[in-house]
Design a protein around this motif. Structure first.
Motif, PDB file in Angstrom:
ATOM      1  N   THR A 163       0.934  -1.192   0.013  1.00 50.70           N
ATOM      2  CA  THR A 163      -0.159  -0.008  -0.151  1.00 50.70           C
ATOM      3  C   THR A 163       0.902   1.346  -0.034  1.00 50.70           C
ATOM      4  N   TYR A 164       1.842   1.407   0.791  1.00 48.60           N
ATOM      5  CA  TYR A 164       2.811   2.215   0.854  1.00 48.60           C
ATOM      6  C   TYR A 164       3.489   2.627  -0.646  1.00 48.60           C
ATOM      7  N   ALA A 165       3.907   1.503  -1.251  1.00 47.82           N
ATOM      8  CA  ALA A 165       4.411   1.635  -2.566  1.00 47.82           C
ATOM      9  C   ALA A 165       3.552   2.238  -3.555  1.00 47.82           C
ATOM     10  N   TYR A 166       2.253   1.910  -3.358  1.00 48.21           N
ATOM     11  CA  TYR A 166       1.193   2.565  -4.215  1.00 48.21           C
ATOM     12  C   TYR A 166       0.991   3.955  -4.107  1.00 48.21           C
ATOM     13  N   VAL A 167       0.889   4.355  -2.496  1.00 48.85           N
ATOM     14  CA  VAL A 167       0.625   5.790  -2.205  1.00 48.85           C
ATOM     15  C   VAL A 167       1.935   6.623  -2.572  1.00 48.85           C
ATOM     16  N   SER A 168       2.945   5.963  -2.424  1.00 50.25           N
ATOM     17  CA  SER A 168       4.206   6.985  -2.679  1.00 50.25           C
ATOM     18  C   SER A 168       4.429   7.100  -4.173  1.00 50.25           C
ATOM     19  N   GLY A 169       4.314   6.189  -4.928  1.00 51.39           N
ATOM     20  CA  GLY A 169       4.073   6.373  -6.246  1.00 51.39           C
ATOM     21  C   GLY A 169       3.137   7.543  -6.626  1.00 51.39           C
ATOM     22  N   LEU A 170       1.867   7.717  -6.220  1.00 53.32           N
ATOM     23  CA  LEU A 170       1.117   8.456  -6.551  1.00 53.32           C
ATOM     24  C   LEU A 170       1.767  10.011  -5.761  1.00 53.32           C
ATOM     25  N   LEU A 171       1.996  10.062  -4.756  1.00 52.44           N
ATOM     26  CA  LEU A 171       2.266  11.426  -3.995  1.00 52.44           C
ATOM     27  C   LEU A 171       3.530  11.811  -4.475  1.00 52.44           C
ATOM     28  N   GLU A 172       4.893  11.015  -4.860  1.00 52.38           N
ATOM     29  CA  GLU A 172       5.901  11.631  -5.213  1.00 52.38           C
ATOM     30  C   GLU A 172       6.066  11.672  -6.713  1.00 52.38           C
ATOM     31  N   SER A 173       4.843  11.485  -7.353  1.00 56.04           N
ATOM     32  CA  SER A 173       4.934  11.625  -9.066  1.00 56.04           C
ATOM     33  C   SER A 173       5.412  13.263  -9.186  1.00 56.04           C
ATOM     34  N   PRO A 174       6.111  13.621 -10.082  1.00 58.12           N
ATOM     35  CA  PRO A 174       6.313  14.818 -10.581  1.00 58.12           C
ATOM     36  C   PRO A 174       5.114  15.371 -11.422  1.00 58.12           C
ATOM     37  N   GLN A 175       4.245  14.522 -11.648  1.00 59.80           N
ATOM     38  CA  GLN A 175       2.935  14.928 -12.388  1.00 59.80           C
ATOM     39  C   GLN A 175       1.809  15.320 -11.399  1.00 59.80           C
ATOM     40  N   PRO A 176       1.044  16.374 -11.672  1.00 62.22           N
ATOM     41  CA  PRO A 176      -0.005  16.752 -11.070  1.00 62.22           C
ATOM     42  C   PRO A 176      -1.153  15.875 -10.546  1.00 62.22           C
ATOM     43  N   VAL A 177      -1.435  15.811  -9.499  1.00 60.38           N
ATOM     44  CA  VAL A 177      -2.392  14.705  -8.701  1.00 60.38           C
ATOM     45  C   VAL A 177      -3.573  15.370  -8.371  1.00 60.38           C
ATOM     46  N   ALA A 178      -4.712  14.521  -8.825  1.00 58.05           N
ATOM     47  CA  ALA A 178      -6.029  15.227  -8.586  1.00 58.05           C
ATOM     48  C   ALA A 178      -6.451  15.326  -6.932  1.00 58.05           C
ATOM     49  N   PRO A 179      -6.741  16.075  -6.370  1.00 55.25           N
ATOM     50  CA  PRO A 179      -7.086  16.383  -4.951  1.00 55.25           C
ATOM     51  C   PRO A 179      -7.728  15.148  -4.422  1.00 55.25           C
ATOM     52  N   LEU A 180      -8.814  14.826  -5.377  1.00 55.29           N
ATOM     53  CA  LEU A 180      -9.674  13.165  -4.701  1.00 55.29           C
ATOM     54  C   LEU A 180      -8.436  12.019  -4.653  1.00 55.29           C
ATOM     55  N   VAL A 181      -7.931  12.025  -5.672  1.00 56.82           N
ATOM     56  CA  VAL A 181      -6.734  11.007  -5.485  1.00 56.82           C
ATOM     57  C   VAL A 181      -5.778  11.021  -4.137  1.00 56.82           C
ATOM     58  N   VAL A 182      -5.228  12.304  -3.925  1.00 54.64           N
ATOM     59  CA  VAL A 182      -4.500  12.484  -2.949  1.00 54.64           C
ATOM     60  C   VAL A 182      -5.315  12.096  -1.650  1.00 54.64           C
ATOM     61  N   ALA A 183      -6.438  12.419  -1.432  1.00 53.29           N
ATOM     62  CA  ALA A 183      -7.319  12.546  -0.190  1.00 53.29           C
ATOM     63  C   ALA A 183      -7.395  10.842   0.154  1.00 53.29           C
ATOM     64  N   HIS A 184      -7.919  10.219  -1.092  1.00 52.59           N
ATOM     65  CA  HIS A 184      -8.026   8.687  -1.111  1.00 52.59           C
ATOM     66  C   HIS A 184      -6.713   7.906  -0.727  1.00 52.59           C
ATOM     67  N   ALA A 185      -5.637   8.441  -1.227  1.00 51.11           N
ATOM     68  CA  ALA A 185      -4.500   7.761  -1.016  1.00 51.11           C
ATOM     69  C   ALA A 185      -3.928   7.815   0.609  1.00 51.11           C
ATOM     70  N   THR A 186      -4.174   8.997   1.096  1.00 48.88           N
ATOM     71  CA  THR A 186      -3.881   9.289   2.510  1.00 48.88           C
ATOM     72  C   THR A 186      -4.650   8.583   3.307  1.00 48.88           C
ATOM     73  N   GLN A 187      -5.964   8.460   3.104  1.00 48.00           N
ATOM     74  CA  GLN A 187      -6.930   7.589   3.959  1.00 48.00           C
ATOM     75  C   GLN A 187      -6.663   6.356   3.887  1.00 48.00           C
ATOM     76  N   LEU A 188      -6.152   5.804   2.761  1.00 48.19           N
ATOM     77  CA  LEU A 188      -5.983   4.469   2.363  1.00 48.19           C
ATOM     78  C   LEU A 188      -4.834   3.870   3.231  1.00 48.19           C
ATOM     79  N   LEU A 189      -3.697   4.807   3.435  1.00 46.67           N
ATOM     80  CA  LEU A 189      -2.552   4.087   4.094  1.00 46.67           C
ATOM     81  C   LEU A 189      -2.963   4.362   5.589  1.00 46.67           C
ATOM     82  N   ALA A 190      -3.698   5.305   6.053  1.00 37.93           N
ATOM     83  CA  ALA A 190      -3.907   5.510   7.554  1.00 37.93           C
ATOM     84  C   ALA A 190      -4.901   4.135   7.969  1.00 37.93           C
TER      85      ALA A 190
END
Length: 322
Positions: A163-190
């Motif tokens: 899960t961490y690898a998936y979330v970090s791949g999203l959040l550390e990407s140099p490409q813009p990430v949609a806010p809902l994607v970020v919110a889902h990722a943080t909740q998922l890891l928690a």
């Protein structure tokens, strides 16, 4: 909720004072660093996304830290190549490459010896944990406590790391990430962190939860989800809107819809994607952009879910729209 956008910073720290000062600022608690090396060096990268921070540490000398309590924040650590030795309260642990552990109980001081090599830290604000495991409105708040610094099992540790690898791949990407994607990722890891490490969060419904899991509760929860599907909402937010506990609203959805509240939210968001694709101009719109706007980051999983729901590929819907 306000939109959360990731921010990444990277440092080359070349002496003990710089390392100690940087950690004191980023972790928000006082600490003392000792090392016998004259010029210890550390490569340090931090990606912040609201209540979540992902840190990558690679250092060249053994460093001994004495650290004050974390003020409720939780630090999950996985060694990449370093050996780490940690003491906290009445526990002590020695960890090698690939090992996963909690750095400390959030209200206890601790010490750690960080030998040469690398590690990853995930720093979680307590507010994010409570969004995943909140009390019912009106009930006396119960503090969330972790009862062990080690995972339930090797499989739980492996699931957390995936899960961490998936979330970090999203959040550390140099490409813009949609806010809902970020919110889902943080909740998922928690949520996965709560499932990985023993803690006092209740997961089984009580008699009161079963009583509250009524059709009226479901109607209130469904109305809230459909009105706020485009926002960063959690199971705790849905439960609060329905004025019941998370466990009660989860039971209500299982009883009457056969899904979890978050699965229902995903279905509602998928419907918004479908309608947006039907109305979009295929010359100026992409499937990926519309999907990301509604919180779907993994294109292959999204496409499979879309086809299973609507019987066609999302690209086919877009091509015939307009």
């Amino acid at each position: 909720m306000d939109a959360i956008l990731p921010r990444t910073r990277a440092f080359e720290l070349t002496d003990a004072d710089a390392i100690q000062q940087t950690f004191t600022v980023d972790y928000g608690n006082r600490m003392c660093l000792r090392t016998e090396h004259e010029r210890p060096a550390m490569r340090y990268q931090r990606t912040e996304a609201g209540p979540l921070a992902l840190d990558t540490l690679v250092q060249t000398a053994t460093m001994d830290f004495a650290i004050e309590p974390l003020d409720g924040r939780l630090v999950v650590t996985r060694s990449s190549s370093a050996r780490l030795e940690r003491t906290c309260a009445d526990t002590a642990g020695r960890y090698e490459a690939g090992d996963l552990f909690l750095m400390a109980y959030p209200d206890e001081p601790y010490t750690v010896s960080f030998h040469p090599g690398g590690a990853r830290n995930c720093v979680i604000d307590p507010a994010l944990l409570h969004r995943v495991a909140a009390n019912a409105p009106g009930r006396k708040p119960q503090p969330l406590r972790f009862t062990s610094l080690d995972p339930h099992s090797p499989q739980a540790a492996a699931d957390w790391w995936a899960t961490y690898a998936y979330v970090s791949g999203l959040l550390e990407s140099p490409q813009p990430v949609a806010p809902l994607v970020v919110a889902h990722a943080t909740q998922l890891l928690a949520a996965v962190t709560l499932a990985t490490f023993p803690n006092t969060a209740l997961t089984d419904p009580t008699a009161g939860d079963r009583h509250d899991a009524s059709p009226a509760t479901l109607r209130r929860a469904v109305a809230f989800i459909e009105a706020h599907a485009g926002e960063d909402i959690s199971a705790a937010d849905v439960a609060a809107a329905a004025n019941v506990s998370i466990r009660a609203v989860q039971l209500a959805f299982r009883r009457y819809h056969g899904v979890t509240p978050m699965t229902y939210l995903r279905q509602v968001r998928l419907g918004h994607v479908h309608r947006a694709l039907l109305a979009a101009d295929p010359e100026s719109t992409t499937v990926a952009a519309v999907a990301a706007l509604w919180g779907f980051a993994d294109h292959s999983r999204f496409a499979a879910l879309f086809r299973a729901t609507y019987g066609v590929a999302p690209s086919s819907v877009l091509r015939t729209s307009g």
